[in-house]
Enzyme design. Structure first.
Site, PDB file in Angstrom:
ATOM      1  N   ASP A 143      52.566  12.974  47.954  1.00  0.00           N
ATOM      2  CA  ASP A 143      51.845  13.759  46.940  1.00  0.00           C
ATOM      3  C   ASP A 143      52.406  13.543  45.533  1.00  0.00           C
ATOM      4  OD1 ASP A 143      50.217  14.720  48.919  1.00  0.00           O
ATOM      5  OD2 ASP A 143      50.564  16.851  48.488  1.00  0.00           O
TER       6      ASP A 143
ATOM      7  N   ASN B  19      45.514  12.727  49.282  1.00  0.00           N
ATOM      8  CA  ASN B  19      45.065  14.055  49.722  1.00  0.00           C
ATOM      9  C   ASN B  19      45.885  15.126  49.002  1.00  0.00           C
ATOM     10  OD1 ASN B  19      43.607  15.971  51.049  1.00  0.00           O
ATOM     11  ND2 ASN B  19      44.395  15.533  53.090  1.00  0.00           N
TER      12      ASN B  19
ATOM     13  N   ASP C 108      50.935  28.377  53.220  1.00  0.00           N
ATOM     14  CA  ASP C 108      51.552  27.200  53.854  1.00  0.00           C
ATOM     15  C   ASP C 108      52.596  27.612  54.889  1.00  0.00           C
ATOM     16  OD1 ASP C 108      49.929  25.855  52.150  1.00  0.00           O
ATOM     17  OD2 ASP C 108      51.507  24.965  50.922  1.00  0.00           O
TER      18      ASP C 108
ATOM     19  N   GLU D 149      44.342  20.234  54.419  1.00  0.00           N
ATOM     20  CA  GLU D 149      44.420  18.850  54.880  1.00  0.00           C
ATOM     21  C   GLU D 149      43.520  18.584  56.085  1.00  0.00           C
ATOM     22  OE1 GLU D 149      46.607  20.495  53.342  1.00  0.00           O
ATOM     23  OE2 GLU D 149      48.287  19.305  52.596  1.00  0.00           O
TER      24      GLU D 149
ATOM     25  N   HIS E 269      50.424  16.989  57.611  1.00  0.00           N
ATOM     26  CA  HIS E 269      51.882  17.154  57.703  1.00  0.00           C
ATOM     27  C   HIS E 269      52.297  18.499  58.301  1.00  0.00           C
ATOM     28  CE1 HIS E 269      51.866  19.193  53.472  1.00  0.00           C
ATOM     29  NE2 HIS E 269      50.639  19.145  53.945  1.00  0.00           N
ATOM     30  N   ARG E 270      51.558  19.570  57.946  1.00  0.00           N
ATOM     31  CA  ARG E 270      52.003  20.895  58.441  1.00  0.00           C
ATOM     32  C   ARG E 270      51.647  21.130  59.911  1.00  0.00           C
ATOM     33  NH1 ARG E 270      54.440  22.638  54.186  1.00  0.00           N
ATOM     34  NH2 ARG E 270      53.422  22.220  52.200  1.00  0.00           N
TER      35      ARG E 270
ATOM     36  N   LYS F 258      53.514  13.260  53.522  1.00  0.00           N
ATOM     37  CA  LYS F 258      52.802  13.895  52.401  1.00  0.00           C
ATOM     38  C   LYS F 258      53.758  14.748  51.563  1.00  0.00           C
ATOM     39  CE  LYS F 258      48.522  16.384  51.308  1.00  0.00           C
ATOM     40  NZ  LYS F 258      48.844  17.565  50.553  1.00  0.00           N
TER      41      LYS F 258
HETATM   42  O1  LIG Z   1      49.292  25.390  43.701  1.00  0.00           O
HETATM   43  C1  LIG Z   1      49.930  24.881  44.633  1.00  0.00           C
HETATM   44  O2  LIG Z   1      50.934  24.157  44.443  1.00  0.00           O
HETATM   45  C2  LIG Z   1      49.485  25.126  46.009  1.00  0.00           C
HETATM   46  C3  LIG Z   1      48.639  26.181  46.291  1.00  0.00           C
HETATM   47  C4  LIG Z   1      48.177  26.500  47.659  1.00  0.00           C
HETATM   48  O3  LIG Z   1      46.835  26.097  47.775  1.00  0.00           O
HETATM   49  P1  LIG Z   1      45.584  27.127  47.589  1.00  0.00           P
HETATM   50  O4  LIG Z   1      45.682  27.757  46.281  1.00  0.00           O
HETATM   51  O5  LIG Z   1      44.413  26.202  47.712  1.00  0.00           O
HETATM   52  O6  LIG Z   1      45.692  28.112  48.716  1.00  0.00           O
HETATM   53  C5  LIG Z   1      49.002  25.774  48.723  1.00  0.00           C
HETATM   54  O7  LIG Z   1      48.368  25.855  49.962  1.00  0.00           O
HETATM   55  C6  LIG Z   1      49.231  24.335  48.354  1.00  0.00           C
HETATM   56  O8  LIG Z   1      50.002  23.664  49.330  1.00  0.00           O
HETATM   57  C7  LIG Z   1      49.995  24.225  47.062  1.00  0.00           C
HETATM   58  C1  LIG Z   2      47.577  22.635  51.270  1.00  0.00           C
HETATM   59  C2  LIG Z   2      48.543  21.763  51.007  1.00  0.00           C
HETATM   60  O1  LIG Z   2      48.492  20.763  50.108  1.00  0.00           O
HETATM   61  P1  LIG Z   2      47.572  20.476  48.818  1.00  0.00           P
HETATM   62  O2  LIG Z   2      48.513  20.522  47.663  1.00  0.00           O
HETATM   63  O3  LIG Z   2      47.014  19.127  49.052  1.00  0.00           O
HETATM   64  O4  LIG Z   2      46.521  21.543  48.731  1.00  0.00           O
HETATM   65  C3  LIG Z   2      49.828  21.823  51.755  1.00  0.00           C
HETATM   66  O5  LIG Z   2      50.789  21.151  51.342  1.00  0.00           O
HETATM   67  O6  LIG Z   2      49.917  22.548  52.755  1.00  0.00           O
END
Ligand SMILES: O=C(O)C1=C[C@@H](OP(=O)(O)O)[C@@H](O)[C@H](O)C1
Ligand SMILES: C=C(OP(=O)(O)O)C(=O)O
Length: 436
Positions: free
Chosen positions: A53, A98, A321, A349, A393-394, A419
């Protein structure tokens, strides 16, 4: 980056103890890389996560002409020369894999700046929503649309900059839309600033609070009015070097290992002083009976004195998460565990509610689910299984914990951990003593 075999057989885990130094937080890393790129200063960032990422974010910024380079005096640090919001490259096609934190935030920044850009990603990214963000950016005057008209990437951006004074956006799909508008809004807002109104409840709120905290480190003081935000506008500047905390979502797997298999397992890099909402996971484990201790930048977990965790009901709206980890902890708890407020799992994901239900059932667990909840009931009848990971990954990291319930699990395509946590299974092996 580490290369994994097509599958990993994890033997039953009966004991876990040790210390894990966490990799950098994905969410903080991608935010500070972007804030540094948008800034009017040369920024030194250390502890940046090395994973897919963050690679996608660094590549995209380089493609846009931003000077992002490793600090020659310290391999774990980056120097980013900010472009004051004026990306040197005005025509580009960006591949963002992703990485939601790259797709949503770059979409807002580039749409408000204006140019000739296409933002795309892997097949699954083309199924993840971005429509509400695109609509809000259009309301600000930006020339942006979803190429396939589906409310998902790829996204096309045209030359008209967006500097309108006010927009509104739903808070119930992804908080990343709001973080994206906040970070870009500061640099591109017109003279009267930008007001962002949130329609309905805001999910994953701690991630928006993290955004505000990091913007403040770069000199921007957003006014949080509860269901709206006022972004004053102005340049970002970073004075002192910024150190990225360890990843609190990644910490959850090791804290769970400590709670499930004796412990103590200590994670270093995130603790009570963290700006990541996912450190709250440790408090949920405590409610389940685990023994938890904290320092400002570490957390330690041990199994309950009795050895028995209890199933509980948890509203996971603020910890989407780390919440997944609870579904595996539940396999060894007494009584059912119900996770609520997880509707957003369906657009991550993979459809994480459907995937976890299927894979937990494959190890023999009793699982039920609805649109935004999941219940796991412990059972004596667990069995060995091959676990599919859906490129998520999760799912891989969560399901590895099923081995603590006394059954071997074969994780298929374990490389998907790259990821956010490429060395996850090495750390898992070190803490559990497993060889695979
Ligand atoms: O802003 C961020 O860094 C994130 C927000 C969350 O997503 P959502 O806001 O879509 O729930 C989380 O699930 C993602 O892994 C990271
Ligand atoms: C939802 C996740 O990632 P993303 O930043 O792609 O939304 C995650 O890392 O669980």
């Amino acid at each position: 980056m580490k290369v994994y075999p097509p599958s990993l057989l994890i033997p039953p885990v009966s004991r876990a103890c040790g210390t894990v130094v966490l990799p950098g937080s994905k969410s903080i890393s991608n935010r500070v890389l972007l804030l540094a790129a948008l800034s009017s200063s040369v920024c030194r960032l250390s502890g940046v996560l090395e994973a897919e990422d963050t690679d996608r974010m660094k590549e995209a910024l380089s493609t846009l002409g931003v000077d992002v380079r490793r600090d020659p005096s310290d391999a774990s640090s980056y120097m980013v020369r900010g472009c004051s919001g004026r990306f040197p490259v005005r025509t580009a096609r960006l591949f963002l894999g992703n990485a939601g934190t790259a797709m949503r935030t770059l979409c807002a920044a580039l749409a408000l700046f204006g140019g000739d850009y296409i933002l795309d990603g892997v097949e699954r990214m083309r199924q993840r929503p971005i429509g509400p963000l695109v609509d809000a950016l259009r309301a600000l005057g930006a020339d942006v649309h979803c190429l396939q008209g589906s409310g998902c990437p790829p996204v096309q951006i045209g030359p008209m900059a967006g500097i309108g004074p006010r927009c509104s956006i739903t808070g119930s799909v992804s908080s990343q839309f709001i973080s994206a508008l906040l970070m870009a809004g500061q640099v591109y807002a017109g003279p009267s600033g930008l007001v962002i109104d949130i329609d309905g409840p805001l999910i994953s709120r701690p991630y928006v609070e993290m955004t505000l905290r990091l913007m403040k480190r770069f000199g921007a003081e957003v006014e949080d009015r509860g269901n709206s935000f006022f972004v004053p506008g102005g340049a970002y500047r970073l004075g002192a070097p910024l150190r990225v905390e360890g990843d609190a979502s990644g910490a959850s797997y090791f804290l769970a290992l400590g709670a499930l298999a004796g412990g103590p397992v200590r994670v270093e890099g995130a603790g009570s002083a963290s700006i990541q909402g996912d450190v709250e996971f440790a408090r949920v484990l405590e409610r389940m009976g685990a023994r938890i201790s904290w320092g400002p930048d570490w957390i330690e977990a041990r199994a309950p004195e009795s050895g028995k965790l209890r199933g509980i009901e948890v509203d996971c709206t603020a910890i989407p998460d780390a919440a997944m980890t609870l579904a595996a902890v539940a396999l060894k708890a007494e009584g059912p565990t119900k996770l609520t407020g997880i509707g957003s799992w369906r657009v991550k994901e993979t459809d994480r509610i459907a995937a976890l239900q299927t894979e937990l059932r494959s190890v023999g667990a009793k699982v039920a689910s609805g649109e935004d909840w999941l219940t796991v009931e412990p059972t004596q009848a667990l069995r060995a299984a091959d676990v599919r990971t859906y490129g998520d990954h999760r799912i891989a990291m969560t399901m590895s914990l099923a081995a603590c319930a006394g059954v071997p699990v074969r994780i298929l395509e374990p490389g998907c951990v790259a990821k956010t946590y490429p060395t996850y299974f090495d750390e898992f092996a070190a803490v559990t003593g497993c060889e695979f």
